[in-house]
Design a protein around this motif. Sequence first.
Motif, PDB file in Angstrom:
ATOM      1  N   ASP A 128      18.073 -48.805 -61.195  1.00 54.60           N
ATOM      2  CA  ASP A 128      17.649 -49.424 -62.459  1.00 54.60           C
ATOM      3  C   ASP A 128      18.435 -49.686 -63.312  1.00 54.60           C
ATOM      4  OD1 ASP A 128      17.149 -47.006 -63.152  1.00 54.60           O
ATOM      5  OD2 ASP A 128      14.998 -47.115 -63.240  1.00 54.60           O
ATOM      6  N   GLY A 129      19.827 -48.655 -63.475  1.00 49.09           N
ATOM      7  CA  GLY A 129      20.562 -48.711 -64.391  1.00 49.09           C
ATOM      8  C   GLY A 129      20.051 -47.602 -65.627  1.00 49.09           C
ATOM      9  N   LYS A 130      18.915 -47.180 -65.503  1.00 52.79           N
ATOM     10  CA  LYS A 130      18.452 -46.201 -66.638  1.00 52.79           C
ATOM     11  C   LYS A 130      19.003 -44.827 -66.686  1.00 52.79           C
ATOM     12  CE  LYS A 130      14.402 -49.297 -67.046  1.00 52.79           C
ATOM     13  NZ  LYS A 130      12.888 -49.209 -67.214  1.00 52.79           N
ATOM     14  N   THR A 131      19.408 -44.251 -65.674  1.00 54.41           N
ATOM     15  CA  THR A 131      19.760 -42.914 -65.721  1.00 54.41           C
ATOM     16  C   THR A 131      21.382 -42.706 -65.128  1.00 54.41           C
ATOM     17  OG1 THR A 131      17.704 -42.228 -64.973  1.00 54.41           O
ATOM     18  CG2 THR A 131      19.236 -40.634 -64.568  1.00 54.41           C
ATOM     19  N   LEU A 132      22.055 -42.287 -65.797  1.00 50.48           N
ATOM     20  CA  LEU A 132      23.327 -41.873 -65.514  1.00 50.48           C
ATOM     21  C   LEU A 132      23.445 -40.243 -65.389  1.00 50.48           C
ATOM     22  CD1 LEU A 132      26.576 -42.125 -65.268  1.00 50.48           C
ATOM     23  CD2 LEU A 132      26.626 -41.629 -67.894  1.00 50.48           C
ATOM     24  N   PRO A 170      22.836 -45.927 -70.548  1.00 51.40           N
ATOM     25  CA  PRO A 170      21.404 -45.668 -69.976  1.00 51.40           C
ATOM     26  C   PRO A 170      20.559 -44.840 -70.939  1.00 51.40           C
ATOM     27  CG  PRO A 170      23.495 -43.924 -69.669  1.00 51.40           C
ATOM     28  CD  PRO A 170      23.941 -44.995 -70.204  1.00 51.40           C
ATOM     29  N   GLU A 171      19.469 -45.126 -70.464  1.00 47.58           N
ATOM     30  CA  GLU A 171      18.115 -44.446 -71.270  1.00 47.58           C
ATOM     31  C   GLU A 171      18.520 -42.628 -71.381  1.00 47.58           C
ATOM     32  OE1 GLU A 171      14.382 -45.893 -70.157  1.00 47.58           O
ATOM     33  OE2 GLU A 171      15.104 -47.856 -70.621  1.00 47.58           O
ATOM     34  N   MET A 172      18.674 -42.389 -69.957  1.00 48.82           N
ATOM     35  CA  MET A 172      18.986 -40.823 -69.934  1.00 48.82           C
ATOM     36  C   MET A 172      20.120 -40.544 -69.208  1.00 48.82           C
ATOM     37  SD  MET A 172      16.301 -38.247 -68.120  1.00 48.82           S
ATOM     38  CE  MET A 172      16.311 -39.271 -66.519  1.00 48.82           C
ATOM     39  N   VAL A 173      20.796 -39.422 -69.632  1.00 49.05           N
ATOM     40  CA  VAL A 173      22.058 -38.783 -69.060  1.00 49.05           C
ATOM     41  C   VAL A 173      21.658 -37.323 -68.822  1.00 49.05           C
ATOM     42  CG1 VAL A 173      24.468 -38.083 -69.372  1.00 49.05           C
ATOM     43  CG2 VAL A 173      23.410 -40.004 -70.566  1.00 49.05           C
ATOM     44  N   VAL A 174      21.755 -37.316 -67.191  1.00 48.08           N
ATOM     45  CA  VAL A 174      21.701 -35.905 -66.722  1.00 48.08           C
ATOM     46  C   VAL A 174      23.279 -35.237 -66.251  1.00 48.08           C
ATOM     47  CG1 VAL A 174      20.780 -34.789 -64.433  1.00 48.08           C
ATOM     48  CG2 VAL A 174      19.575 -36.749 -65.558  1.00 48.08           C
ATOM     49  N   VAL A 175      23.366 -34.111 -66.793  1.00 48.99           N
ATOM     50  CA  VAL A 175      24.828 -33.529 -66.548  1.00 48.99           C
ATOM     51  C   VAL A 175      24.113 -32.303 -65.507  1.00 48.99           C
ATOM     52  CG1 VAL A 175      26.447 -32.175 -67.578  1.00 48.99           C
ATOM     53  CG2 VAL A 175      25.239 -33.946 -68.712  1.00 48.99           C
ATOM     54  N   ASP A 176      24.887 -32.661 -64.298  1.00 48.69           N
ATOM     55  CA  ASP A 176      24.549 -31.406 -63.263  1.00 48.69           C
ATOM     56  C   ASP A 176      25.799 -30.444 -63.265  1.00 48.69           C
ATOM     57  OD1 ASP A 176      24.253 -30.181 -60.802  1.00 48.69           O
ATOM     58  OD2 ASP A 176      23.407 -32.075 -59.731  1.00 48.69           O
ATOM     59  N   LEU A 177      25.303 -29.104 -63.415  1.00 48.60           N
ATOM     60  CA  LEU A 177      26.219 -28.144 -63.605  1.00 48.60           C
ATOM     61  C   LEU A 177      26.023 -27.176 -62.180  1.00 48.60           C
ATOM     62  CD1 LEU A 177      26.086 -27.210 -67.251  1.00 48.60           C
ATOM     63  CD2 LEU A 177      27.528 -28.719 -66.200  1.00 48.60           C
ATOM     64  N   LYS A 178      25.466 -27.825 -61.133  1.00 45.89           N
ATOM     65  CA  LYS A 178      25.416 -27.051 -59.963  1.00 45.89           C
ATOM     66  C   LYS A 178      26.696 -26.170 -59.522  1.00 45.89           C
ATOM     67  CE  LYS A 178      23.204 -27.058 -55.250  1.00 45.89           C
ATOM     68  NZ  LYS A 178      22.585 -28.128 -54.239  1.00 45.89           N
TER      69      LYS A 178
END
Length: 101
Positions: free
Chosen positions: A10-14, A41-49
């Motif tokens: 949906d393009g809302k989350t990067l 995007p409305e939300m950005v998630v930075v994944d540091l796994k």
Amino acid sequence: MSVEKKVSMDGKTLTIAIKGRFDFSSHQDFRNVYEGVYPKPEMVVVDLKETTYMDSSALGMLLLLRDHAGGDKAYIRVVNSSSDVRKILAISNFDKLFDIE
């Protein structure tokens, strides 16, 4: 080190995944990932796994991302950080600026 991005259907989350060292050498790649997404995007998630190391320049890059995403109105989640990285974020009071999980 590599930086990968994924935009939700949906393009809302990067989602930005950082693998290896998150330091100054990743500055341009990190910036290119979020600056190239339109609309924002409305939300950005930075994944540091898979992040093995993080230095002060990485903290600066997270602040630049926050500014780009809307400053105080930005919704940025930092997820899957190791205990060492989580300590760095806590000492720097980044838990006040980002949703750290």
